[in-house]
Design an enzyme around this catalytic site. Structure first.
Site, PDB file in Angstrom:
ATOM      1  N   ASN A   1       0.874  -1.175   0.000  1.00 45.45           N
ATOM      2  CA  ASN A   1       0.000   0.000   0.000  1.00 45.45           C
ATOM      3  C   ASN A   1       0.911   1.225   0.000  1.00 45.45           C
ATOM      4  O   ASN A   1       1.480   1.583   1.026  1.00 45.45           O
ATOM      5  CB  ASN A   1      -0.889  -0.029   1.259  1.00 45.45           C
TER       6      ASN A   1
ATOM      7  N   LYS B   1       0.134   4.244  -0.322  1.00 47.61           N
ATOM      8  CA  LYS B   1      -0.488   5.462   0.229  1.00 47.61           C
ATOM      9  C   LYS B   1      -0.223   6.635  -0.719  1.00 47.61           C
ATOM     10  O   LYS B   1      -0.120   6.415  -1.926  1.00 47.61           O
ATOM     11  CB  LYS B   1       0.006   5.716   1.657  1.00 47.61           C
TER      12      LYS B   1
ATOM     13  N   HIS C   1      -9.696   1.465   4.459  1.00 43.23           N
ATOM     14  CA  HIS C   1      -8.443   1.610   5.206  1.00 43.23           C
ATOM     15  C   HIS C   1      -8.678   2.561   6.390  1.00 43.23           C
ATOM     16  O   HIS C   1      -9.444   3.517   6.272  1.00 43.23           O
ATOM     17  CB  HIS C   1      -7.346   2.156   4.285  1.00 43.23           C
TER      18      HIS C   1
ATOM     19  N   GLU D   1      -7.030   4.913   7.542  1.00 47.80           N
ATOM     20  CA  GLU D   1      -6.763   6.337   7.257  1.00 47.80           C
ATOM     21  C   GLU D   1      -7.955   6.970   6.549  1.00 47.80           C
ATOM     22  O   GLU D   1      -8.260   8.137   6.754  1.00 47.80           O
ATOM     23  CB  GLU D   1      -5.475   6.473   6.430  1.00 47.80           C
TER      24      GLU D   1
ATOM     25  N   GLU E   1      -5.743  -4.761  10.389  1.00 45.66           N
ATOM     26  CA  GLU E   1      -4.720  -3.741  10.616  1.00 45.66           C
ATOM     27  C   GLU E   1      -5.017  -2.980  11.910  1.00 45.66           C
ATOM     28  O   GLU E   1      -5.807  -2.019  11.898  1.00 45.66           O
ATOM     29  CB  GLU E   1      -4.697  -2.753   9.447  1.00 45.66           C
TER      30      GLU E   1
ATOM     31  N   GLY F   1       2.181   2.333  10.659  1.00 47.40           N
ATOM     32  CA  GLY F   1       3.143   3.415  10.504  1.00 47.40           C
ATOM     33  C   GLY F   1       3.873   3.789  11.792  1.00 47.40           C
ATOM     34  O   GLY F   1       4.546   4.811  11.851  1.00 47.40           O
TER      35      GLY F   1
ATOM     36  N   SER G   1       3.053  -2.083  10.186  1.00 45.20           N
ATOM     37  CA  SER G   1       4.509  -2.129  10.404  1.00 45.20           C
ATOM     38  C   SER G   1       5.139  -3.483  10.089  1.00 45.20           C
ATOM     39  O   SER G   1       6.106  -3.891  10.734  1.00 45.20           O
ATOM     40  CB  SER G   1       4.854  -1.695  11.842  1.00 45.20           C
TER      41      SER G   1
END
Ligand code: PGA
Length: 250
Positions: free
Chosen positions: A9, A11, A94, A96, A166, A172, A212
């Site tokens: 991904n 991003k 996701h 985010e 996730e 991250g 991560s």
């Protein structure tokens, strides 16, 4: 036996020119005949990625889509548009997107339905916050996210989807979930799918871990019985991604 799936991904990283150089440099190293490999790239990089990855066995995915085919939705891209380009995967829900763009479980459900109708494979993201983990509601919360994301989707379609567990606190942050923590929730996700659709569907649907993932943590995570690969953010932009893909092939 489920085939592992490793998805990068990217991003909001890599301009089309940067993407082109990156893919040229790494495509031979990330090829795998044992695992499915996907690059989920920004919309503007899709054309270059599709062109450069043709006949490599590496698939291309988008990171988001709208749940309508077309209409007055300024700035949005539909699943139909992605499918016509030759895109095979799309990330839905996701964290985010949920956090910064207020994407609800209901919107995620509509996107997953539409993606499957457009013959795209949705990578459906679920996962708890640190607060929820501390409160001990991780499994309840993730089960709810899965149930809503797959509401009114028949088994024949659902089995094609991929679910990415996730945990938000691991994304991250450099703090990977332990393989036991990840396995516990991935097993609960599979159990939820079994309750909704039956064992056979649950045995086919692939569940990834994301948060991560790096070359060091990948082997142990991917060896867990209910973890069928990873959704990789930061490390997918580094040469390390090739090592992660090779781990999945062992
Ligand atoms: P990360 O991102 O690997 O950088 O933690 C994973 C993701 O958000 O999909």
């Amino acid at each position: 036996m489920r085939k592992k799936i490793i998805a990068g991904n990217w991003k909001m990283n890599q301009t089309p020119k940067e993407a082109e150089k990156f893919i040229r440099d790494c495509k031979e190293k990330v090829k795998s005949d044992k695992a499915d490999v996907v690059f989920c790239v920004p919309f503007v990089d899709l054309a270059a990625a599709l062109d450069l990855l043709k006949n490599t066995g590496i698939a291309v995915g988008a990171q988001n889509m709208h749940f309508e085919d077309k209409g007055a939705f300024t700035g949005e891209i539909s699943g139909k548009m992605l499918a016509e380009m030759g895109v095979q995967y799309v990330i839905n829900g996701h964290s985010e997107r949920r956090q910064y763009y207020a994407e609800t479980d209901q919107a995620v459900n509509m996107k997953v339905k539409k993606a499957l109708a457009d013959a795209l494979i949705p990578i459906v993201c679920v996962g708890e916050s640190l607060e929820q983990r501390k409160q001990g509601v991780t499994v309840d919360f993730v089960r709810m996210q899965v149930k809503i994301a797959f509401k009114d989707i028949p088994a024949g379609s659902a089995r094609k989807a991929v679910i990415a567990y996730e945990p938000i606190w691991a994304i991250g942050t450099g703090e990977t979930a332990t393989s036991e923590q990840a396995e516990e929730v991935c097993a609960a996700i599979r159990q939820t799918i079994a309750e909704m659709y039956g064992r056979e569907t649950a045995e086919v649907l692939r569940v990834q871990y994301g948060g991560s993932v790096n070359a060091e943590s990948a082997a142990e995570l991917f060896a867990m019985p209910n973890i069928d690969g990873g959704l990789v953010g930061g490390a997918s932009l580094k040469p390390e991604f090739a090592a992660i893909v090779q781990t999945a092939g062992v």
